[in-house]
Write a protein that holds these residues in place. Sequence first.
Motif, PDB file in Angstrom:
ATOM      1  N   UNK A  65       0.778  -1.250  -0.062  1.00  0.00           N
ATOM      2  CA  UNK A  65      -0.167  -0.077   0.008  1.00  0.00           C
ATOM      3  C   UNK A  65       0.769   1.228   0.100  1.00  0.00           C
ATOM      4  N   UNK A  66       0.295   2.393   0.305  1.00  0.00           N
ATOM      5  CA  UNK A  66       0.977   3.591   0.436  1.00  0.00           C
ATOM      6  C   UNK A  66       1.822   3.783   1.415  1.00  0.00           C
ATOM      7  N   UNK A  67       3.002   4.310   1.460  1.00  0.00           N
ATOM      8  CA  UNK A  67       4.124   4.408   2.448  1.00  0.00           C
ATOM      9  C   UNK A  67       4.375   5.938   2.755  1.00  0.00           C
ATOM     10  N   UNK A  68       3.855   6.488   3.801  1.00  0.00           N
ATOM     11  CA  UNK A  68       4.216   7.718   4.137  1.00  0.00           C
ATOM     12  C   UNK A  68       5.574   7.891   4.816  1.00  0.00           C
ATOM     13  N   UNK A  69       6.077   6.719   5.402  1.00  0.00           N
ATOM     14  CA  UNK A  69       7.303   6.892   6.041  1.00  0.00           C
ATOM     15  C   UNK A  69       8.410   7.137   4.825  1.00  0.00           C
ATOM     16  N   UNK A  70       8.342   6.034   3.891  1.00  0.00           N
ATOM     17  CA  UNK A  70       9.164   6.290   2.552  1.00  0.00           C
ATOM     18  C   UNK A  70       8.965   7.749   2.077  1.00  0.00           C
ATOM     19  N   UNK A  71       7.857   8.266   1.925  1.00  0.00           N
ATOM     20  CA  UNK A  71       7.569   9.590   1.273  1.00  0.00           C
ATOM     21  C   UNK A  71       8.405  10.579   2.241  1.00  0.00           C
ATOM     22  N   UNK A  72       8.548  10.659   3.597  1.00  0.00           N
ATOM     23  CA  UNK A  72       9.021  11.344   4.453  1.00  0.00           C
ATOM     24  C   UNK A  72      10.746  11.468   4.292  1.00  0.00           C
ATOM     25  N   UNK A  73      10.992  10.237   3.947  1.00  0.00           N
ATOM     26  CA  UNK A  73      12.612  10.146   3.790  1.00  0.00           C
ATOM     27  C   UNK A  73      12.979  10.691   2.571  1.00  0.00           C
ATOM     28  N   UNK A  74      12.080  11.114   1.603  1.00  0.00           N
ATOM     29  CA  UNK A  74      12.485  11.888   0.532  1.00  0.00           C
ATOM     30  C   UNK A  74      13.125  13.245   0.603  1.00  0.00           C
ATOM     31  N   UNK A  75      12.642  13.659   1.922  1.00  0.00           N
ATOM     32  CA  UNK A  75      12.995  15.033   2.349  1.00  0.00           C
ATOM     33  C   UNK A  75      14.482  15.334   2.690  1.00  0.00           C
ATOM     34  N   UNK A  76      15.446  15.067   2.054  1.00  0.00           N
ATOM     35  CA  UNK A  76      16.498  14.820   2.526  1.00  0.00           C
ATOM     36  C   UNK A  76      17.523  16.003   1.871  1.00  0.00           C
ATOM     37  N   UNK A  77      18.337  16.655   2.711  1.00  0.00           N
ATOM     38  CA  UNK A  77      19.213  17.765   2.229  1.00  0.00           C
ATOM     39  C   UNK A  77      20.232  17.455   1.020  1.00  0.00           C
ATOM     40  N   UNK A  78      20.661  16.130   0.995  1.00  0.00           N
ATOM     41  CA  UNK A  78      21.804  15.702   0.020  1.00  0.00           C
ATOM     42  C   UNK A  78      21.249  15.187  -1.423  1.00  0.00           C
ATOM     43  N   UNK A  79      21.591  15.914  -2.405  1.00  0.00           N
ATOM     44  CA  UNK A  79      21.032  15.330  -3.667  1.00  0.00           C
ATOM     45  C   UNK A  79      21.424  14.248  -3.959  1.00  0.00           C
ATOM     46  N   UNK A  80      22.560  13.587  -3.706  1.00  0.00           N
ATOM     47  CA  UNK A  80      22.850  12.179  -3.938  1.00  0.00           C
ATOM     48  C   UNK A  80      21.934  11.324  -3.334  1.00  0.00           C
ATOM     49  N   UNK A  81      21.490  11.485  -2.048  1.00  0.00           N
ATOM     50  CA  UNK A  81      20.544  10.650  -1.263  1.00  0.00           C
ATOM     51  C   UNK A  81      19.080  10.877  -1.930  1.00  0.00           C
ATOM     52  N   UNK A  82      18.873  11.777  -2.512  1.00  0.00           N
ATOM     53  CA  UNK A  82      17.421  12.104  -3.130  1.00  0.00           C
ATOM     54  C   UNK A  82      17.386  11.285  -4.453  1.00  0.00           C
ATOM     55  N   UNK A  83      18.558  11.235  -5.171  1.00  0.00           N
ATOM     56  CA  UNK A  83      18.854  10.587  -6.580  1.00  0.00           C
ATOM     57  C   UNK A  83      18.720   8.987  -6.154  1.00  0.00           C
ATOM     58  N   UNK A  84      19.259   8.809  -5.078  1.00  0.00           N
ATOM     59  CA  UNK A  84      19.287   7.112  -4.481  1.00  0.00           C
ATOM     60  C   UNK A  84      17.897   6.760  -4.188  1.00  0.00           C
ATOM     61  N   UNK A  85      17.104   7.467  -3.612  1.00  0.00           N
ATOM     62  CA  UNK A  85      15.955   7.013  -3.321  1.00  0.00           C
ATOM     63  C   UNK A  85      14.913   7.035  -4.284  1.00  0.00           C
ATOM     64  N   UNK A  86      15.026   8.207  -5.306  1.00  0.00           N
ATOM     65  CA  UNK A  86      14.299   8.389  -6.257  1.00  0.00           C
ATOM     66  C   UNK A  86      14.244   7.118  -7.248  1.00  0.00           C
ATOM     67  N   UNK A  87      15.426   6.268  -7.159  1.00  0.00           N
ATOM     68  CA  UNK A  87      15.810   5.281  -7.835  1.00  0.00           C
ATOM     69  C   UNK A  87      15.234   3.941  -7.231  1.00  0.00           C
ATOM     70  N   UNK A  88      15.287   3.935  -5.905  1.00  0.00           N
ATOM     71  CA  UNK A  88      15.022   2.603  -5.157  1.00  0.00           C
ATOM     72  C   UNK A  88      13.386   2.859  -4.832  1.00  0.00           C
ATOM     73  N   UNK A  89      12.847   3.690  -4.251  1.00  0.00           N
ATOM     74  CA  UNK A  89      11.672   4.011  -4.030  1.00  0.00           C
ATOM     75  C   UNK A  89      10.838   5.375  -4.907  1.00  0.00           C
ATOM     76  N   UNK A  90      10.696   4.947  -6.018  1.00  0.00           N
ATOM     77  CA  UNK A  90      10.150   6.193  -6.970  1.00  0.00           C
ATOM     78  C   UNK A  90       8.777   6.541  -6.474  1.00  0.00           C
TER      79      UNK A  90
END
Length: 352
Positions: free
Chosen positions: A88-113
């Motif tokens: 189902x929908x995961x708000x926890x994974x969504x919150x993790x996307x609010x990260x200051x590091x661009x590299x982390x954002x790119x990694x999560x965008x690929x792993x949990x789009x």
Amino acid sequence: MDLPVMPPVRPMLAKVVHDVPRGPGLVYEPKWDGFRCVVFRDGAELELGSRNDRPLTRYFPEVVELLAAGLPPRCVVDGEVVVVTPDGLSFDLLQLRLHPAASRVRKLAAETPAAFVAFDLLALGDRDLTGVPFGERRRLLEDVLGDVAGLHLTPATTDPDVAGDWFTRFEGAGFDGVVAKRTDLPYEQDRRVMWKVKHERTADCVVAGFRTHKDGEGVGSLVLGLYDDGGELRSVGVASSFTAARRRELLDELAPYRVDALDGHPWAEWAGVEEGTPGAQSRWNPAKTLSWEPLRPELVAEVRYEHLQAGRFRHTGRLVRFRPDRDPVSCTYAQLEEVPPAELAAIFGGVS
């Protein structure tokens, strides 16, 4: 960017009701559990605006790509950014996307789009649609939304019985409830002119600590726990929203439980940095540490909550009453009603 409706836009809101409204001229939609997002597109320029005016664009590059592929060249669309998982929908994974590091954002965008669910159209081309009835805005949105993976049109129905079925059947997939709108409704920014029916239950929880209110006066929130099958007390969330007078009263009521509170406290070793603990940093404000005051885990509170996600209350709970008649050890996860997950794809059947 030059659009007939320019940022920032304060999204139209809904007020809580306890039953699915019935009557002529109503349209019902599932209430999505994600980040509310108003999309502004003017050719190559595309911006994701949030409800609190915090731009979301840099945190969801994959959503920017799918919107560029599936939206008209010039438009303003209201919707929700969500992360869909097999459960189902995961708000926890969504919150993790609010990260200051661009590299982390790119990694999560690929792993949990993330995906985008559209439910309103505020502008199209040079036309401001905010004064147009919702029924017409919905028809235009259906016509212009492209067939792109990850870009969805929210289901809608005029049948309150179908809406009631959605309310019950899709809770296990992480939906917040059901929203009702009038077909003649213009888009009224920052006004509660829709209705929402949300899931609500109660649970008896152990009061294991509290946080002081931000103004330094009284109790801001109660830190709650439930015992798991292994007998370990797990942090399940907080209860808050007290009046100023009640905050001061609670400080007096909790005073006896502050005495020797750390002696044998199950959370005494928490250092304040572990994910999900009362002392963890706030995801919304990394500079803010959610410090807490321990209490002897002997007090039980009946708390009203909406639903559970990953073992924790998805939203802040509300205190109903204290339960001196309850043994804290009896406050376990077993008391909570479990809703079986529903297949997320099952509601993408179009308009009823």
